[in-house]
Design an enzyme around this catalytic site. Structure first.
Site, PDB file in Angstrom:
ATOM      1  N   ASP A 147     -13.812  14.790  -3.737  1.00  0.00           N
ATOM      2  CA  ASP A 147     -13.947  16.146  -4.282  1.00  0.00           C
ATOM      3  C   ASP A 147     -15.166  16.153  -5.198  1.00  0.00           C
ATOM      4  OD1 ASP A 147     -13.303  18.833  -5.272  1.00  0.00           O
ATOM      5  OD2 ASP A 147     -11.252  18.404  -4.608  1.00  0.00           O
TER       6      ASP A 147
ATOM      7  N   THR B  12     -11.122   3.408  10.307  1.00  0.00           N
ATOM      8  CA  THR B  12     -11.065   2.551  11.493  1.00  0.00           C
ATOM      9  C   THR B  12     -10.657   3.316  12.744  1.00  0.00           C
ATOM     10  OG1 THR B  12      -8.839   1.863  10.817  1.00  0.00           O
ATOM     11  CG2 THR B  12     -10.669   0.396  10.256  1.00  0.00           C
TER      12      THR B  12
ATOM     13  N   ASP C 124      -3.475   4.287  -2.076  1.00  0.00           N
ATOM     14  CA  ASP C 124      -4.449   4.687  -1.062  1.00  0.00           C
ATOM     15  C   ASP C 124      -4.441   6.205  -0.876  1.00  0.00           C
ATOM     16  OD1 ASP C 124      -6.187   4.682   1.147  1.00  0.00           O
ATOM     17  OD2 ASP C 124      -4.558   4.266   2.561  1.00  0.00           O
TER      18      ASP C 124
ATOM     19  N   ARG D  13       2.127  -0.915  10.949  1.00  0.00           N
ATOM     20  CA  ARG D  13       3.128  -0.937  12.014  1.00  0.00           C
ATOM     21  C   ARG D  13       3.433  -2.316  12.593  1.00  0.00           C
ATOM     22  NH1 ARG D  13       0.215   4.114  14.807  1.00  0.00           N
ATOM     23  NH2 ARG D  13      -1.473   3.142  13.619  1.00  0.00           N
TER      24      ARG D  13
ATOM     25  N   LYS E 134      -7.496   8.077  -1.214  1.00  0.00           N
ATOM     26  CA  LYS E 134      -8.804   8.447  -0.658  1.00  0.00           C
ATOM     27  C   LYS E 134      -9.366   9.736  -1.262  1.00  0.00           C
ATOM     28  CE  LYS E 134      -7.818   6.398   3.906  1.00  0.00           C
ATOM     29  NZ  LYS E 134      -6.359   6.180   3.806  1.00  0.00           N
TER      30      LYS E 134
ATOM     31  N   LYS F 212       0.847  -1.196   0.000  1.00  0.00           N
ATOM     32  CA  LYS F 212       0.000   0.000   0.000  1.00  0.00           C
ATOM     33  C   LYS F 212       0.876   1.237   0.000  1.00  0.00           C
ATOM     34  CE  LYS F 212      -2.009   1.903   3.702  1.00  0.00           C
ATOM     35  NZ  LYS F 212      -1.776   3.373   3.637  1.00  0.00           N
TER      36      LYS F 212
END
Length: 232
Positions: free
Chosen positions: A64, A119, A59, A211, A61, A32
């Site tokens: 608009d 999330t 990614d 992470r 997102k 990603k």
């Protein structure tokens, strides 16, 4: 798309990203590329990682007005990524415009998925900050159905909602789920989380793990553990 683990390469530079990927000598993880890395290095980092043989989830997102998103997607379609995304909150018109922009002249395009609710968002934050009073599960389901009706391929949702999305939108509607942590790991700033094994059991198609892999003492071992728990 078969079940897979996507590694979130949320690094600030090309050097840090490639140094991390160089650790993987016998496997090419699905990667990603998010805002931090893309804004730091631009489209060239996407091309370089793709040349190395990795599948890519871009990614960014997008959210608009429809015409702006359509034009942005018409640029991104040339990067040969496998998956990209936008916010479902941008409305049906925006999502349909995104598909138009993302579709190449030969009719092919990357998979396009919609973010439902992040999330890091829980019920309290949704009600207080977004003035959305409905239960978060129902909000996610509504966004998922809207995305499917607009012609998208799936959604980003928490693992807690993946099975319900399949029940509502069908088993072939892709569920991409961040918020995955090992049972013995730190949840960080995530609110709605689940282990890889639990995400598999509940119906996630692709999990995004950052992470717990990138910050691990042995990232390759952490990645292989995640694949074992989720894919095997």
């Amino acid at each position: 798309m078969k079940r897979d683990v996507i590694v979130a390469c949320d690094f600030a530079s090309r050097e840090a990203t490639l140094a991390f990927l160089d650790k993987f000598t016998d496997v090419k993880p699905f990667v990603k590329i998010g805002m931090e890395l893309y804004y730091a290095e631009g489209p060239e980092i996407v091309r370089e990682i793709k040349k190395r043989g990795h599948k890519i989830f871009l990614d960014l997102k997008l959210h608009d007005i429809p015409n702006t998103v359509k034009k942005a997607m018409s640029v991104l379609r040339n990067l040969d990524v496998d998956v990209t995304n936008l916010h479902a909150a941008g409305t049906t018109a925006m999502m349909k415009a995104a598909i138009e922009g993302l579709t190449r002249e030969d009719g092919t395009r990357p998979l396009l998925i919609a973010v439902t609710q992040l999330t890091s968002t829980d019920q309290e934050a949704m009600e207080k900050d977004l003035l959305i009073k409905e239960p978060i599960d129902e909000v996610v389901m509504h966004y998922a159905e809207t995305a499917k009706n607009a012609g998208l391929d799936g959604v980003v949702c928490s693992p807690l909602e993946a099975g319900k999305v399949h029940d509502r939108c069908g088993k072939n509607f892709l569920t991409v789920t961040p918020g995955v942590r090992f049972a013995d790991g730190d949840v960080g700033d995530q609110k709605r989380v689940m282990t890889p094994a639990a995400a598999k059991a509940i119906g996630s198609d692709l999990i995004v793990v950052g992470r717990p892999i990138t910050a691990a003492e042995d990232p390759v071992a952490a990645y292989k553990r995640c694949v074992s728990e989720f894919c095997d």
